[in-house]
Design a protein around this motif. Structure first.
Motif, mmCIF file in Angstrom:
data_model
loop_
_atom_site.group_PDB
_atom_site.id
_atom_site.type_symbol
_atom_site.label_atom_id
_atom_site.label_comp_id
_atom_site.label_asym_id
_atom_site.label_seq_id
_atom_site.Cartn_x
_atom_site.Cartn_y
_atom_site.Cartn_z
ATOM 1 N N HIS A 105 0.838 -1.213 0.000
ATOM 2 C CA HIS A 105 0.000 0.000 0.000
ATOM 3 C C HIS A 105 0.861 1.247 0.000
ATOM 4 C CE1 HIS A 105 1.229 0.003 4.127
ATOM 5 N NE2 HIS A 105 0.687 -1.180 4.314
ATOM 6 N N ASP A 415 -4.508 -3.222 9.269
ATOM 7 C CA ASP A 415 -3.388 -3.382 8.339
ATOM 8 C C ASP A 415 -2.917 -4.842 8.298
ATOM 9 O OD1 ASP A 415 -1.170 -1.990 6.694
ATOM 10 O OD2 ASP A 415 -0.037 -3.166 8.142
ATOM 11 N N HIS A 419 -3.058 -7.342 5.005
ATOM 12 C CA HIS A 419 -1.920 -8.042 4.402
ATOM 13 C C HIS A 419 -2.169 -9.542 4.348
ATOM 14 C CE1 HIS A 419 0.845 -4.731 3.861
ATOM 15 N NE2 HIS A 419 0.611 -4.301 5.072
ATOM 16 N N HIS A 463 -2.827 5.257 5.774
ATOM 17 C CA HIS A 463 -2.927 4.948 4.343
ATOM 18 C C HIS A 463 -4.132 4.070 4.073
ATOM 19 C CE1 HIS A 463 -1.378 0.963 5.398
ATOM 20 N NE2 HIS A 463 -0.405 1.541 6.053
HETATM 21 ZN ZN LIG Z 1 0.886 -2.366 5.968
#
Ligand SMILES: [Zn+2]
Length: 573
Positions: A105, A415, A419, A463
């Motif tokens: 990302h 996050d 992933h 993000h």
């Molecule tokens: Zn990450």
């Protein structure tokens, strides 16, 4: 590219390669014919202001990058000479460096940059719900905004205070809490619009800054979290990525000698070059303010600051969540209230709640064995973190005296799950919901313990994420490295042309390049034309959906960092 080829083919390929190398050493034929001629004949009219494009094909490609991307890359790049030979790689979106499941990302693209930036605090923040300031707002604006709330003279760097949202004539809050949802950019929230009612409520009663962005590329945890608290870009604050080229040329971690994210020991100024608002506010008030961070791993340390490593600083609270659920700190620079690890109910009780949520105590969550899935990949992580936040805030008397305290809380699970299973998975949905629930609980706790008008709560993210369904080619780093080696490395030793890879940069091994008569520019030229077909590992078929895209370049541009000033000019950034 395939490794095993029949001898006849190999000879043809070799012949092709030497021609290609010759071409690489000079401008490519098209450039030599067309654009050079154009350069020799400057436009007669003064109205024609456009600079002629450079002769090298890879540079022409870089010059055609959107201005916006180039600006974000410049802000995120260390401009020092030691970084110059390293390559900037810009995957052509939706391509990304990673695998079919584990997308990365990191980049300047809108879908990664756009993040929530929500301020809530009756009496301190206006109830505007949605506010478009009509200018660029980035996470580097957070620190100057806090400084204005505090009436504190914070050094002007790259960010600007979002003054428009502040209630005028209000006394500073007793506590400012900043919550960062790792990977919680707008594209994750928009993917699961029903999973964050508590966050939506905070927007309704506070304000979201429309169009807010992380503000620099790569959009990666250490860099963007440091933007938040320094009010500066990585080019200035130094924390450019997870792996950073240090002044002496070595590759180090953002806050550690290696690039590991497993908590401690840390060195807060391993790459961080400026102070944070926490550092300065604390010191300016004789260390009376409480400053604290809770984070999963050390990547978000730039949100806090350097603690006692700062001359005249004190040991701020830094609680790093370990894999098993225990909290740790680096006692040389920070402190950890012992209450964090002495709670009546540990993370096992949060795992139990997750287990029972589907009506069955079978040790499973969405079919995953909770004993082996890892706390950080489950909804239990956010619940455990939030309970510990309450414990720490209470143990340390945050928000109780006359000086404003600063507390930073980082939720990593969105996050992690992104992933592991991708942002479009049911796991991602449930983990996002768990973070929302935790935020709701934190708000209630603050209401009851600090007072409804006593605090400001900020919710943001570092993000967005890359959905696998977007059809991006996952750039296979192993294959790319092997291809670069085959193409350029003739010296028989164990050293590679490329020292290390990341999602947005290739670290050049300059010595090995020199030994082979290769330059970063030559490798850039080769990789600018590198295709999906080239990147398909030998002996494997190009997967369905990509077969007719084999000739497509995987990158929008590849160039050495030292060419950034030129690219800034020619792209108009
Ligand atoms: Zn990450």
């Amino acid at each position: 590219m395939k490794r095993a080829v029949p001898i006849a083919t190999a000879l043809v390929l070799l012949a092709g390669a030497s021609v290609a190398v010759a071409v690489l050493r000079d401008a490519d034929p098209v450039a030599a014919g067309g654009d050079r001629a154009a350069q020799e004949d400057p436009p007669a009219s003064e109205e024609a202001e456009e600079e002629p494009l450079p002769a090298k094909a890879y540079l022409r490609k870089a010059c055609r990058l959107p201005e916006r991307w180039v600006s974000l890359i410049v802000r995120g790049w260390n401009p020092s000479p030691e970084r110059g030979p390293d390559l900037v790689i810009v995957p052509k979106p939706p391509n990304y460096v990673g695998s079919f499941i584990n997308t990365s990302h990191s980049g300047p693209y809108d879908f990664l940059q756009k993040v929530p930036l929500i301020f809530y605090g009756p009496g301190h923040i206006q109830e505007l719900s949605r506010f478009d300031p009509g200018r660029e707002v980035t996470l580097a604006d957070i620190a100057p905004t806090y400084a204005e709330m505090l009436g504190f003279d914070f050094p002007a760097r790259d960010g600007t205070s979002i003054s428009e949202i502040l209630e005028t004539s209000s006394a500073p809050p007793k506590l400012i809490v900043t919550v960062s949802i790792d990977g919680g950019g707008w594209n994750l929230l928009e993917r699961w619009p029903d999973e964050w009612p508590k966050i939506a409520q905070l927007i309704g009663e506070g304000v979201n800054i429309e169009g807010a962005v992380g503000g620099s590329s790569p959009s990666i945890t250490p860099a963007i979290h440091t933007n938040m608290s320094t009010g500066a870009w990585p080019a200035r604050h130094g924390v450019t990525a997870i792996a950073v080229r240090s002044r002496n040329g070595a590759i180090v971690g953002a806050f550690t000698k290696s690039t590991n994210d497993t908590g401690v020991p840390v060195n807060p100024t391993k790459t961080l070059k400026v102070t944070t608002i926490g550092d300065l506010w604390d010191k300016a008030n004789d260390n009376l303010p409480k400053v604290g961070l809770m984070a999963s791993g050390n990547y978000p340390l730039g949100m806090l600051g350097r603690g006692a490593q700062l001359h005249g600083g004190d040991k701020d609270v830094a609680a790093f969540l370990e894999e098993g659920g225990a909290w740790t700190t680096d006692p040389r620079f920070y402190s950890l209230p012992e209450e964090a690890n002495e709670q009546e109910f540990g993370p096992a009780s949060d795992l139990e709640d997750v287990d029972r949520a589907d009506g069955q105590a079978d040790g499973a969550w969405l079919g995953h064995d909770l004993a082996t899935t890892g706390l950080g990949n489950t909804p239990a992580a956010a619940a455990w973190e939030e309970r510990t936040a309450e414990t720490i805030l209470e143990a340390e008397d945050f928000g109780l005296d006359g000086t404003t305290d600063l507390f930073y809380l980082h939720f990593k699970s969105p996050d992690h799950v992104g992933h592991k299973w991708n942002m479009i998975s049911p796991e991602a949905r449930e983990v996002l919901a768990s973070v929302d629930t935790a935020i709701g609980r934190l708000r209630s706790w603050l209401d009851h313990n600090i007072g409804e008008e006593g605090y400001v709560l900020t919710i943001t993210a570092d993000h967005g994420q890359t959905p696998i369904e977007a059809g991006g080619w996952p750039v296979n780093r192993t294959e790319l490295l092997a291809d670069v080696q085959r193409r350029f490395d003739r010296v028989e030793d164990d050293l590679g042309i490329i020292q290390r890879t990341s999602a947005t940069s290739l670290f050049s091994n300059l010595r090995e390049m020199k030994a082979n008569g290769v330059t970063p520019e030559m490798v850039s030229s080769y990789l600018s034309r590198y295709t999906i077909g080239d990147n398909s590992p030998e002996g494997t078929e190009i997967p369905t959906g990509f077969k007719d895209r084999a000739a497509e370049p995987v990158f929008s541009a590849v160039f050495p960092g030292r060419k950034l000033p030129l690219i800034e000019q020619c792209s108009g950034a």
